[in-house]
Design a protein around this motif. Structure first.
Motif, short mmCIF file in Angstrom:
data_model
loop_
_atom_site.label_atom_id
_atom_site.label_comp_id
_atom_site.label_asym_id
_atom_site.label_seq_id
_atom_site.Cartn_x
_atom_site.Cartn_y
_atom_site.Cartn_z
N ALA A 174 0.84 -1.20 0.00
CA ALA A 174 0.00 0.00 0.00
C ALA A 174 0.88 1.24 0.00
N ILE A 175 0.38 2.28 -0.67
CA ILE A 175 1.05 3.58 -0.69
C ILE A 175 -0.03 4.64 -0.50
N ARG A 176 0.16 5.47 0.50
CA ARG A 176 -0.84 6.52 0.78
C ARG A 176 -0.14 7.87 0.84
N ARG A 177 -0.78 8.85 0.21
CA ARG A 177 -0.24 10.20 0.23
C ARG A 177 -0.83 10.97 1.41
N GLY A 178 0.02 11.65 2.14
CA GLY A 178 -0.42 12.49 3.25
C GLY A 178 0.17 13.87 3.15
N SER A 179 -0.11 14.70 4.15
CA SER A 179 0.38 16.08 4.12
C SER A 179 1.91 16.15 4.17
N GLY A 180 2.55 15.14 4.78
CA GLY A 180 4.00 15.16 4.90
C GLY A 180 4.71 14.31 3.88
N GLY A 181 3.99 13.77 2.92
CA GLY A 181 4.61 12.91 1.92
C GLY A 181 3.86 11.60 1.78
N TRP A 182 4.60 10.53 1.67
CA TRP A 182 4.02 9.21 1.39
C TRP A 182 4.25 8.26 2.57
N THR A 183 3.24 7.43 2.82
CA THR A 183 3.40 6.29 3.72
C THR A 183 3.35 5.04 2.88
N ILE A 184 4.38 4.23 3.00
CA ILE A 184 4.50 3.00 2.20
C ILE A 184 4.45 1.81 3.13
N GLU A 185 3.58 0.85 2.83
CA GLU A 185 3.49 -0.39 3.60
C GLU A 185 4.08 -1.52 2.76
N ALA A 186 5.01 -2.23 3.37
CA ALA A 186 5.67 -3.36 2.70
C ALA A 186 5.72 -4.51 3.69
N GLY A 187 4.81 -5.48 3.52
CA GLY A 187 4.72 -6.58 4.47
C GLY A 187 4.25 -6.05 5.81
N ALA A 188 4.98 -6.36 6.86
CA ALA A 188 4.61 -5.93 8.21
C ALA A 188 5.18 -4.56 8.55
N ASN A 189 5.85 -3.93 7.62
CA ASN A 189 6.56 -2.69 7.91
C ASN A 189 5.92 -1.51 7.22
N ALA A 190 6.05 -0.35 7.84
CA ALA A 190 5.58 0.89 7.25
C ALA A 190 6.64 1.96 7.45
N PHE A 191 6.77 2.81 6.46
CA PHE A 191 7.75 3.89 6.56
C PHE A 191 7.24 5.07 5.75
N ARG A 192 7.83 6.22 5.96
CA ARG A 192 7.41 7.44 5.29
C ARG A 192 8.56 8.00 4.45
N ALA A 193 8.18 8.64 3.36
CA ALA A 193 9.17 9.28 2.51
C ALA A 193 8.55 10.49 1.84
N THR A 194 9.34 11.51 1.65
CA THR A 194 8.86 12.71 0.97
C THR A 194 8.66 12.45 -0.52
N THR A 195 9.56 11.66 -1.09
CA THR A 195 9.55 11.39 -2.53
C THR A 195 9.62 9.90 -2.79
N ILE A 196 8.86 9.43 -3.77
CA ILE A 196 8.94 8.05 -4.25
C ILE A 196 9.58 8.06 -5.64
N VAL A 197 10.54 7.17 -5.85
CA VAL A 197 11.11 6.93 -7.18
C VAL A 197 10.65 5.55 -7.62
N ASN A 198 9.88 5.54 -8.69
CA ASN A 198 9.30 4.30 -9.20
C ASN A 198 10.25 3.66 -10.20
N ALA A 199 11.09 2.74 -9.70
CA ALA A 199 12.03 2.01 -10.55
C ALA A 199 11.67 0.52 -10.51
N ALA A 200 10.37 0.24 -10.55
CA ALA A 200 9.87 -1.11 -10.32
C ALA A 200 9.80 -1.96 -11.58
N GLY A 201 10.37 -1.50 -12.69
CA GLY A 201 10.44 -2.33 -13.89
C GLY A 201 9.06 -2.76 -14.37
N ALA A 202 8.88 -4.07 -14.51
CA ALA A 202 7.62 -4.60 -15.01
C ALA A 202 6.44 -4.24 -14.13
N TRP A 203 6.70 -3.95 -12.87
CA TRP A 203 5.64 -3.58 -11.92
C TRP A 203 5.45 -2.07 -11.84
#
Length: 378
Positions: A174-203
């Protein structure tokens, strides 16, 4: 992967595109590089038989390749050397393909190290070519093999040395945009980032849609390859890579054997691509028609995904008005050879800087790679 919270930049995908741009950014920002697989480069980078050529691909690819050449010839500290070894590329044409050869010759007029050969000269370079098959050829003297593993591992090493944080087995849920940037959920973990770089190839489109960003119409395409034995007593070490002028197949010496491919581009869903028996059979048939070789068995076979936009140019740039979601995708079959220049160029744009003249002076047109360009949706 440990639980992370605040990063400046999250790069999604640790193939050559993600690893290289993450390395370029890591000493200038807090960078998290996430990879859905247990090891970086599993789907595409690790399955590439890359050749460095400044005459191969669309115009923007050729420009990026020229801009990458200095890096390849003199890689920075931390990269195994050499990254390039001489190979050469021989583009062969049958009598019925001469129109294609003439068109390519016109296109490459004036390019250094490129010459037209007759059939006899082509067979002198590759003695197993059948005399009745090759009418003429174009030989690129300066095409070179790329040590893909050394390049990829060099960037990952540079990324870690510069303070970057890497997480494997971190498929993005999951990826959610908020006032401070992005919240990204990956498995059991969540983290925040101001910028996302989409280098996911086929995905790439999948990641964009997960973030609520409009997809750009990326199409993953399966490419099949196989390894066969050469006739006993054949020394192909100094042979060039042989490419059919219409890309109906290619063949490349590899550790005393011959890597072959039908150069297939079969549209696919993002997946762990597997070789198709029909495509392997097509490769064998075309290679046996061009070479004095009888393929008695396939020693190894595999497939990978090469992801293209509609116009086959890479997709590089901001995907949202707020400049918080950056595309670095759609490199197709050219991601390895263009990685050094493309990583520096993308990193500059992400950081709001002007790309280096040493890159842009090779004739790179940013508009031709923009996620908003009209040709993406033709």
């Amino acid at each position: 992967m440990a639980e992370y919270s605040n990063f400046d930049i999250c790069v999604i995908g640790a193939g050559i595109a993600g690893a290289s741009v993450a390395a370029e950014l890591a000493d200038k920002a807090r960078v998290l590089l996430v990879e859905r697989e247990s090891q970086p480069g599993y789907h595409t980078t690790g399955r590439s038989a890359a050749l460095f050529s400044t005459t191969y691909g669309p115009n923007v690819i050729r420009a990026l390749s020229r801009a990458s050449e200095a890096f390849y010839n003199d890689p920075p500290e931390g990269f195994d050397r050499p990254l390039l070894t001489p190979r050469g590329a021989l583009m062969i044409a049958r009598d019925d393909q001469m129109e294609s050869l003439e068109a390519l010759q016109r296109e490459l007029a004036g390019a250094a190290g490129v010459e037209r050969l007759d059939g006899a000269a082509a067979r002198a370079l590759v003695p197993l070519l059948r005399s009745g098959h090759v009418a003429a050829a174009i030989f690129e003297h300066f095409a070179q093999d790329i040590d893909v593993h050394a390049l990829h591992q060099g960037y990952l090493r540079q990324f870690r040395t510069r303070g970057g944080t890497f997480g494997a087995n971190a498929g993005v849920d999951a990826i959610r945009r908020g006032s401070g940037g992005w919240t990204i959920e990956a498995g059991a973990n969540a983290f925040r980032a101001t910028t996302i770089v989409n280098a996911a190839g086929a995905w790439g489109d999948v990641v964009a849609e997960t973030a609520g960003i409009a997809p750009v119409g990326l199409v993953p395409k399966r490419r099949t390859a196989a390894m066969i034995a050469l006739p006993e007593g054949t020394n192909a070490h100094h042979w060039p890579m042989v490419i059919d002028i219409d890309e109906e197949f290619y063949a490349k010496p590899d550790a005393g054997r011959l890597l072959i491919s039908p150069a297939d581009e079969t549209p696919s869903e993002p997946c762990d691509a597997q070789p198709d028996e029909y495509d392997v059979a097509v490769a064998v048939d075309r290679v046996e028609a061009a070479f004095d070789i009888q393929v008695r068995r396939i020693e190894n076979k595999w497939a990978g995904l090469r992801t293209f936009a509609a116009d086959k140019n890479p997709v590089v740039g901001w995907g949202d008005a707020g400049q918080s979601f950056f595309w670095l995708a759609g490199q197709g079959g050219y991601g390895i050879q263009t990685a050094p220049a493309l990583a520096k160029l993308a990193a500059a744009l992400i950081l709001g800087k002007t790309p280096e003249r040493a890159i842009m002076d090779h004739g790179i047109d940013l508009d031709s790679m923009s996620p908003g360009r009209a040709t993406l949706r033709k």
